[in-house]
Design an enzyme around this catalytic site. Structure first.
Site, PDB file in Angstrom:
ATOM      1  N   LYS A 126      44.738  34.377  60.611  1.00 39.70           N
ATOM      2  CA  LYS A 126      44.789  33.710  59.303  1.00 39.70           C
ATOM      3  C   LYS A 126      43.387  33.292  58.891  1.00 39.70           C
ATOM      4  O   LYS A 126      42.472  33.175  59.715  1.00 39.70           O
ATOM      5  CB  LYS A 126      45.708  32.490  59.350  1.00 39.70           C
ATOM      6  N   ASP A 163      48.381  24.263  63.446  1.00 37.88           N
ATOM      7  CA  ASP A 163      48.553  25.535  62.745  1.00 37.88           C
ATOM      8  C   ASP A 163      49.854  26.253  63.097  1.00 37.88           C
ATOM      9  O   ASP A 163      50.236  27.203  62.411  1.00 37.88           O
ATOM     10  CB  ASP A 163      47.383  26.485  63.047  1.00 37.88           C
TER      11      ASP A 163
END
Length: 284
Positions: free
Chosen positions: A9, A132
């Site tokens: 990401k 996350d």
């Protein structure tokens, strides 16, 4: 055998709003999955066995083993698993590889062991592992708030191309903690940057000029060699460069694949560790 992908990401925005009373920081961040993925293979076993094709990856330093233990506790399963990880996301790079693998473990064991937990429950468990991890349960394009536990899906971006430059730097084990410690009062923002970026995404015209990372200034001060890599990225043809997460990876995001390919090849010719990837929608 069950096989799942664990995508990398980048944070299109990463705002730190303030330090909370519980010691964590309040975040507001728009995150985007990328097509650079680790691959996890699950098969039934009487014991837990975890291995990787990367010699540098260590089970005891990864969230993966913690994810197996935590999920086993939460679902009351004593069943084992044979888990093999094909690593493609660089370690300690700011691309979220370890958190993504931990999320894939939760999803994989949920299927392998037949627990049947819904997405929201996996996100709750993931929040116990790291900030996350809840995002990676969902993936795609999303807004992350709180310390990471609140994740809101956003419209999937029209496919874009990202060029990643991974600097050859030795990062300390407490890299992210060091960045948080060195944040100054002017590092904190109101969340308005993410709101404006969100508006541009919802209108279907992502404004790259709004990309922002609260850690960027501090990272370039703590790791001054990043300046050299940023200049070399510019020389390769990039014009808008951002820090990925807590770094040290730098990235640029483009709508034109040909331009992205040229920048990527220019970096490779200079001997840099670079990747050409695309944005990715949510994974099942």
């Amino acid at each position: 055998m069950l096989t799942l992908l664990a995508p990398a990401k980048v944070n299109l925005s990463l705002e730190v709003l303030y330090r909370r009373k519980d010691g964590y920081h309040e975040l507001r961040s728009i995150i985007q999955s990328l097509s650079l993925c680790d691959r996890l293979s699950f098969s039934p076993s009487k014991t837990v066995h975890i291995s990787s094709d990367s010699q540098d990856w260590q089970t005891d330093l990864s969230l993966v083993s913690k994810a197996v233990e935590l999920f086993s506790e939460r679902c009351g399963q004593n069943t084992g698993v044979n888990l093999k990880i094909a690593k493609r996301i660089p370690l300690v790079s700011g691309l979220g590889g370890d958190s993504s693998c931990a999320a894939a473990v939760l999803k994989g064991l949920n299927k392998l062991w037949g627990c049947g937990y819904p997405c929201w429950r996996l996100m709750e468990i993931g929040a116990e592992l790291g900030s996350d991890v809840p995002f990676f349960i969902m993936g795609g394009t999303a807004m992350m708030e709180g310390r990471g536990e609140t994740v809101t899906p956003l419209p999937t971006l029209t496919q874009m191309w990202a060029v990643l430059l991974v600097p050859a730097l030795d990062m300390p084990a407490d890299k992210t903690a060091a960045l948080y410690r060195n944040l100054r009062p002017d590092s904190f923002t109101s969340g308005e940057i993410s709101d404006k970026l969100l508006e541009s995404i919802c209108q279907g015209k992502l404004s790259l000029s709004l990309c922002f990372n609260a850690f960027e200034k501090v990272a370039f001060e703590l790791f001054p060699e990043l300046v050299k890599y940023r200049w070399q990225f510019l020389e390769a043809g990039a014009y808008q460069i951002s820090l990925a997460g807590a770094g040290p990876t730098l990235f640029t995001l483009l709508k034109d694949k040909n331009t992205a390919e040229k920048i990527y090849h220019n970096l490779c010719q200079k001997g840099h560790q670079a990747y050409l990837v695309s944005t990715l929608g949510p994974l099942d």
